[in-house]
Structures are given as structure tokens and as C-alpha cells.
Design a protein around this motif. Structure first.
Motif, PDB file in Angstrom:
ATOM      1  N   TYR A  77       0.618  -1.116   0.134  1.00 54.32           N
ATOM      2  CA  TYR A  77      -0.159  -0.230   0.108  1.00 54.32           C
ATOM      3  C   TYR A  77       1.156   1.040  -0.435  1.00 54.32           C
ATOM      4  O   TYR A  77       0.499   2.717  -0.941  1.00 54.32           O
ATOM      5  CB  TYR A  77      -0.789   0.471   1.128  1.00 54.32           C
ATOM      6  CG  TYR A  77      -1.775  -1.638   1.634  1.00 54.32           C
ATOM      7  CD1 TYR A  77      -2.990  -1.279   0.550  1.00 54.32           C
ATOM      8  CD2 TYR A  77      -1.404  -1.824   2.046  1.00 54.32           C
ATOM      9  CE1 TYR A  77      -4.078  -2.067   0.465  1.00 54.32           C
ATOM     10  CE2 TYR A  77      -2.164  -3.661   1.855  1.00 54.32           C
ATOM     11  CZ  TYR A  77      -3.400  -3.115   1.496  1.00 54.32           C
ATOM     12  OH  TYR A  77      -4.080  -4.603   2.013  1.00 54.32           O
ATOM     13  N   ASN A  80       1.681   1.839  -3.006  1.00 54.24           N
ATOM     14  CA  ASN A  80       0.794   1.962  -4.536  1.00 54.24           C
ATOM     15  C   ASN A  80      -0.046   3.350  -4.032  1.00 54.24           C
ATOM     16  O   ASN A  80       0.330   4.497  -5.025  1.00 54.24           O
ATOM     17  CB  ASN A  80      -0.725   1.639  -4.046  1.00 54.24           C
ATOM     18  CG  ASN A  80      -0.912   0.428  -4.134  1.00 54.24           C
ATOM     19  OD1 ASN A  80       0.403  -0.423  -4.789  1.00 54.24           O
ATOM     20  ND2 ASN A  80      -2.014  -0.596  -3.658  1.00 54.24           N
ATOM     21  N   SER A  81       0.831   4.315  -2.603  1.00 55.69           N
ATOM     22  CA  SER A  81       0.450   5.613  -2.474  1.00 55.69           C
ATOM     23  C   SER A  81       1.151   6.024  -3.501  1.00 55.69           C
ATOM     24  O   SER A  81       1.632   7.671  -3.844  1.00 55.69           O
ATOM     25  CB  SER A  81       0.524   5.967  -1.370  1.00 55.69           C
ATOM     26  OG  SER A  81      -0.365   5.543  -0.203  1.00 55.69           O
ATOM     27  N   GLN A 230      -4.974  -0.120  -3.415  1.00 50.98           N
ATOM     28  CA  GLN A 230      -5.691   0.934  -2.392  1.00 50.98           C
ATOM     29  C   GLN A 230      -4.109   2.124  -1.734  1.00 50.98           C
ATOM     30  O   GLN A 230      -3.432   0.864  -1.708  1.00 50.98           O
ATOM     31  CB  GLN A 230      -6.136   0.155  -1.507  1.00 50.98           C
ATOM     32  CG  GLN A 230      -7.495  -0.683  -1.805  1.00 50.98           C
ATOM     33  CD  GLN A 230      -8.273  -1.398  -0.279  1.00 50.98           C
ATOM     34  OE1 GLN A 230      -7.323  -1.751   0.235  1.00 50.98           O
ATOM     35  NE2 GLN A 230      -9.377  -1.743  -0.331  1.00 50.98           N
ATOM     36  N   ILE A 232      -2.132   3.721   1.748  1.00 49.51           N
ATOM     37  CA  ILE A 232      -1.520   3.987   2.776  1.00 49.51           C
ATOM     38  C   ILE A 232      -2.669   3.458   4.052  1.00 49.51           C
ATOM     39  O   ILE A 232      -2.753   3.311   4.649  1.00 49.51           O
ATOM     40  CB  ILE A 232      -0.056   4.163   3.028  1.00 49.51           C
ATOM     41  CG1 ILE A 232       0.709   3.063   4.387  1.00 49.51           C
ATOM     42  CG2 ILE A 232      -0.288   5.719   3.546  1.00 49.51           C
ATOM     43  CD1 ILE A 232       1.713   3.352   4.356  1.00 49.51           C
ATOM     44  N   ALA A 235      -4.791   0.892   4.373  1.00 51.40           N
ATOM     45  CA  ALA A 235      -4.242   0.478   4.872  1.00 51.40           C
ATOM     46  C   ALA A 235      -4.370   0.155   6.395  1.00 51.40           C
ATOM     47  O   ALA A 235      -4.451  -0.420   7.361  1.00 51.40           O
ATOM     48  CB  ALA A 235      -2.655  -0.079   4.518  1.00 51.40           C
TER      49      ALA A 235
END
Length: 285
Positions: A77, A80-81, A230, A232, A235
Motif C-alpha cells: 500500500y 501504491n500511494s 488501495q 496506505i 491499509a
């Protein structure tokens, strides 16, 4: 008189130090808790230092903590961010600079109305655009994708970035642009060769603002992302609210600090420009 001045200064410094320590107290608790073991947390005082400094909570938060049904930590995550925030910040900053340049140095009929309508976007709550934006992303085939999240943040952030750059560029003398035109510089040459190089303070302000807002956003992340995209913040929410197993406060604190580190890093690097960029344009001349 000298004693009075010194006493006043000492009182001011003491007050500032007190409020600084008071403000940093939650961070202090988070940090020391992240290095404690669970028995130490349950047996010790909230403000006490760890009896044994361990990094197990940090390793688990990164690699194996359960965020809902998945127990892969926050590392996926986290990246991902980054995949979302870097292009979103870069694009929204460039578009804001371009818009600010146009509405201040290349005004056209209706440019003030255009700016006013764009400025109105700053006051639109997130919740208002959730359904329309979801419908648009669905029709474009970008639902539950990182690209879709980038587009959402660029659109929503462009009003703020335009405002920042407009207030900065309005303080730059119009004679500078007129002189460049007389020398044969065109629209894009003036923008990229003259204005952008002197825009470092406001660029840093915009980067800090956008990076912090996008990285810390939860609503757009939970609404428009899928299980594999998704950010962080989602998460971290899932990790803290997981109700299965033993509640591991040290892991929660470590994950929260990991999530906050990038914004702190950006502010430390660009913070010296922040006040300078915010005050630029407050006085024209």
C-alpha cells in the motif's frame, strides 16, 4: 530595563518550549510505543520508556501485519500511494502554474470569470463529487485503478494550485513579460524560460500542499481504489480496525509512523520555501 527585557524573552521562550513539548507529546508516545513489546505496553506507563527496545513491531507493520483479510503488511500500500501521489502532484502543479500564468499575464475575455469558477472548486466538499466522479471513471474504464485516483486528485487539486500560482504571478511585474514579447519570446518560451525558473518558492508550497493532501487522503482512496490499488491510508485504517487476534498497539503505532514519514520528509526538504511562497503575492509591486 535590561532585566525586564531578558525576563520577557525568557518567558516567551519558556512558553514556546512548553507548547512545543505539549504538541509533540502524542508523537513521543507513538514512537516509544512502537519500540515496546506487548507485555511492556500492558504493564508499563503510557509515557514510560521501553524496558527493552525492539524493532519487531516495525518489521511486522511493514511485512506481515493483517490489513483486513490480507496479512502482507503495509509495504504494498505504501508503494501504491507513491505511484498515485507523484504523478498527481506533478500534473496538478504544472497545470496550476500554467493556469496562473494565463489568468495573470495572458488575460482573455472572461478570464476573471474563469478564475472565479475555478476558485469555486476550492469550496466544493469531497462528498459532493463522489457519485458523479465514480460514474465518469466507470465510463472511462478507470474505476478501481491508480490512474483513476490520479485523475481525481488532479481535478480536485487544480483549483488550489491555480490559486497559489495566480497569487504568486500577480506580484511579478507585467513589464517583464512585455519586454520578453518585444524580444520575440512566445507564449511557451516566456512560461518555461522566464516564469517557471523564478517560481521555486510557490512550486515548493504547492508540492507540500498537494503531497500532504493526496498522501493523507482517505475518502477518495477508499471509494475509488480496488483491492490491489488501495493507498496506505486505507491499509492503516484496516490495520487499526482489525478485530481478529490480539490488539497490537505497537504495530499500529509503527504503521502510523511509516505512513507519516513521507510527508514529514517532503516538508523538511521544502519547508524553507513554505512561508516565502505563501506570502509571495500578498503585496504587489
Amino acid at each position: 530595563m535590561m532585566r525586564s527585557v531578558n525576563f520577557s524573552r525568557l518567558f516567551i521562550y519558556a512558553t514556546l518550549v512548553f507548547f512545543c513539548l505539549f504538541y509533540l507529546m502524542p508523537l513521543f508516545v507513538m514512537v516509544i510505543t512502537s519500540f515496546k513489546t506487548l507485555p511492556d505496553i500492558k504493564a508499563g506507563n503510557l509515557m514510560s520508556l521501553p524496558t527493552e527496545w525492539v524493532f519487531d513491531a516495525w518489521h511486522k507493520a511493514w511485512d506481515s501485519a493483517c490489513t483486513g483479510v490480507k496479512c502482507e503488511g503495509v509495504k504494498g500500500y505504501f508503494w501504491n500511494s507513491f505511484q498515485m501521489v507523484i504523478p498527481a502532484v506533478a500534473i496538478s502543479t504544472l497545470l496550476g502554474a500554467f493556469n496562473g500564468y494565463v489568468v495573470t499575464k495572458w488575460q482573455f475575455r472572461g478570464s476573471n470569470l474563469f478564475f472565479s469558477l475555478l476558485l469555486f472548486g476550492c469550496f466544493i466538499p469531497f462528498q459532493v463529487i463522489l457519485l458523479p466522479m465514480a460514474a465518469v471513471l466507470g465510463k472511462l474504464g478507470l474505476a478501481n485503478t491508480t490512474t483513476g485516483l490520479v485523475i481525481v486528485h488532479v481535478i480536485y487539486g487544480m483549483a488550489f494550485t491555480t490559486l497559489f500560482f495566480r497569487n504568486f504571478y500577480i506580484s511579478i511585474p507585467d513589464e517583464l513579460v512585455k519586454a520578453a514579447k518585444l524580444d520575440g519570446a512566445g507564449f511557451f518560451t516566456i512560461f518555461f524560460k522566464i516564469l517557471l525558473p523564478i517560481s521555486t518558492p510557490i512550486i515548493m508550497v504547492t508540492v507540500i500542499w498537494q503531497f500532504t493532501a493526496i498522501w493523507n487522503d482517505f475518502l477518495f482512496g477508499v471509494v475509488y481504489s480496488g483491492s490491489e490499488t488501495q493507498p496506505i491510508t486505507v491499509a492503516l485504517n484496516n490495520l487499526v480496525n482489525t478485530s481478529t487476534g490480539v490488539k497490537e498497539y505497537n504495530v499500529d503505532m509503527a504503521a502510523a509512523i511509516i505512513a507519516a514519514l513521507p510527508t514529514l520528509f517532503v516538508y523538511v526538504l521544502a519547508g524553507k520555501y513554505f512561508v516565502r511562497g505563501l506570502t509571495a503575492g500578498s503585496v504587489k509591486g
